[in-house]
Design a protein around this motif. Sequence first.
Motif, PDB file in Angstrom:
ATOM      1  N   SER A  58      -2.945   3.063  11.984  1.00  0.00           N
ATOM      2  CA  SER A  58      -2.488   1.815  12.600  1.00  0.00           C
ATOM      3  C   SER A  58      -1.926   2.098  13.980  1.00  0.00           C
ATOM      4  O   SER A  58      -1.314   3.141  14.212  1.00  0.00           O
ATOM      5  CB  SER A  58      -1.423   1.142  11.731  1.00  0.00           C
TER       6      SER A  58
ATOM      7  N   TRP B  60      -5.345   5.749   6.434  1.00  0.00           N
ATOM      8  CA  TRP B  60      -4.778   4.603   7.172  1.00  0.00           C
ATOM      9  C   TRP B  60      -4.500   5.062   8.588  1.00  0.00           C
ATOM     10  O   TRP B  60      -3.938   6.139   8.813  1.00  0.00           O
ATOM     11  CB  TRP B  60      -3.496   4.160   6.489  1.00  0.00           C
TER      12      TRP B  60
ATOM     13  N   ARG C 260     -14.873   2.184   6.963  1.00  0.00           N
ATOM     14  CA  ARG C 260     -13.519   1.669   7.074  1.00  0.00           C
ATOM     15  C   ARG C 260     -13.486   0.206   7.491  1.00  0.00           C
ATOM     16  O   ARG C 260     -14.453  -0.329   8.025  1.00  0.00           O
ATOM     17  CB  ARG C 260     -12.721   2.503   8.075  1.00  0.00           C
TER      18      ARG C 260
ATOM     19  N   LEU D 131       0.810  -1.225   0.000  1.00  0.00           N
ATOM     20  CA  LEU D 131       0.000   0.000   0.000  1.00  0.00           C
ATOM     21  C   LEU D 131       0.840   1.271   0.000  1.00  0.00           C
ATOM     22  O   LEU D 131       0.345   2.337  -0.383  1.00  0.00           O
ATOM     23  CB  LEU D 131      -0.940   0.009   1.211  1.00  0.00           C
TER      24      LEU D 131
ATOM     25  N   GLU E  17      -6.486   0.159  10.504  1.00  0.00           N
ATOM     26  CA  GLU E  17      -7.764   0.619   9.977  1.00  0.00           C
ATOM     27  C   GLU E  17      -7.509   1.359   8.674  1.00  0.00           C
ATOM     28  O   GLU E  17      -6.572   2.154   8.567  1.00  0.00           O
ATOM     29  CB  GLU E  17      -8.457   1.546  10.971  1.00  0.00           C
ATOM     30  N   ALA E  18      -8.363   1.115   7.682  1.00  0.00           N
ATOM     31  CA  ALA E  18      -8.221   1.785   6.399  1.00  0.00           C
ATOM     32  C   ALA E  18      -9.595   2.031   5.798  1.00  0.00           C
ATOM     33  O   ALA E  18     -10.480   1.171   5.871  1.00  0.00           O
ATOM     34  CB  ALA E  18      -7.367   0.954   5.448  1.00  0.00           C
TER      35      ALA E  18
ATOM     36  N   THR F 143      -2.009   8.414   4.349  1.00  0.00           N
ATOM     37  CA  THR F 143      -2.947   8.317   3.237  1.00  0.00           C
ATOM     38  C   THR F 143      -2.595   7.082   2.414  1.00  0.00           C
ATOM     39  O   THR F 143      -1.426   6.727   2.275  1.00  0.00           O
ATOM     40  CB  THR F 143      -2.903   9.571   2.357  1.00  0.00           C
ATOM     41  N   VAL F 144      -3.623   6.432   1.897  1.00  0.00           N
ATOM     42  CA  VAL F 144      -3.468   5.192   1.121  1.00  0.00           C
ATOM     43  C   VAL F 144      -4.474   5.204  -0.025  1.00  0.00           C
ATOM     44  O   VAL F 144      -5.383   6.039  -0.060  1.00  0.00           O
ATOM     45  CB  VAL F 144      -3.693   3.946   2.009  1.00  0.00           C
TER      46      VAL F 144
ATOM     47  N   PRO G 258       1.873   3.410   2.450  1.00  0.00           N
ATOM     48  CA  PRO G 258       1.198   4.528   3.124  1.00  0.00           C
ATOM     49  C   PRO G 258       2.071   5.784   3.134  1.00  0.00           C
ATOM     50  O   PRO G 258       3.264   5.719   3.439  1.00  0.00           O
ATOM     51  CB  PRO G 258       0.989   4.001   4.557  1.00  0.00           C
TER      52      PRO G 258
ATOM     53  N   ALA H  90      -7.779   0.456  -0.039  1.00  0.00           N
ATOM     54  CA  ALA H  90      -6.868  -0.131   0.951  1.00  0.00           C
ATOM     55  C   ALA H  90      -7.607  -0.999   1.958  1.00  0.00           C
ATOM     56  O   ALA H  90      -7.087  -2.030   2.406  1.00  0.00           O
ATOM     57  CB  ALA H  90      -6.088   0.966   1.673  1.00  0.00           C
ATOM     58  N   GLY H  91      -8.819  -0.623   2.343  1.00  0.00           N
ATOM     59  CA  GLY H  91      -9.583  -1.414   3.307  1.00  0.00           C
ATOM     60  C   GLY H  91      -9.876  -2.807   2.784  1.00  0.00           C
ATOM     61  O   GLY H  91      -9.724  -3.803   3.505  1.00  0.00           O
TER      62      GLY H  91
END
Length: 204
Positions: free
Chosen positions: A183, A181, A160, A111, A175-176, A134-135, A113, A139-140
Amino acid sequence: MARVGGRNAAFAWVVGLGCLAILGVLAALAVPMIPASVAWFGGAVENAQGTAPTSAPVAAAGDDEPTALPTECPELYDEALWATMRFSRGAVLTPSKDAPVTTATALVTALSPQVQLTCFWHADEGTVSTTLATVPPDAGAIAAAALPASGFGCETEGERTRCTRTDGDLTETIEAGGGLWLSTSEDAWHPAGYVSRTGDRIWG
């Protein structure tokens, strides 16, 4: 000259000193309110003259609702959680833009990030590290497909995806959603409601 009946000089002195003491206490209590009173009066005059600022105030760090994506660590926390973190024994915050602290290195590589901020806390109880980045918008879905093989359990919450893994004293959450993002890695230190409360600061 004869003294007027009912008058007592000693009693009058005692009463007079008591009154002076009360006035002194009242004055001491009033002093701290002077700056606030002056500021209020100045604001009232500006409003009356039409010179008061017309732009909406920007929420300060630690307020209960952020107005934009956090750019500094204090903005990632509500007031109660910020106080919990700051005043935990031995707590030291190190802000940076370091990569997320997680065992899901393959997902991070996939990803890529773009880190906005990383807040690393060290205290007597352990460590907590949270990264906001940001992703890509999907991403989720990618996390939900990839992380269960690494021992994460994933679920959807609103817009999300939240994936969590616990291994002994270590709890990891990723979490995305919506191109964002968040984490967190909690090693031995698990502040109450930390993940849900920081997540609410980002997604509401």
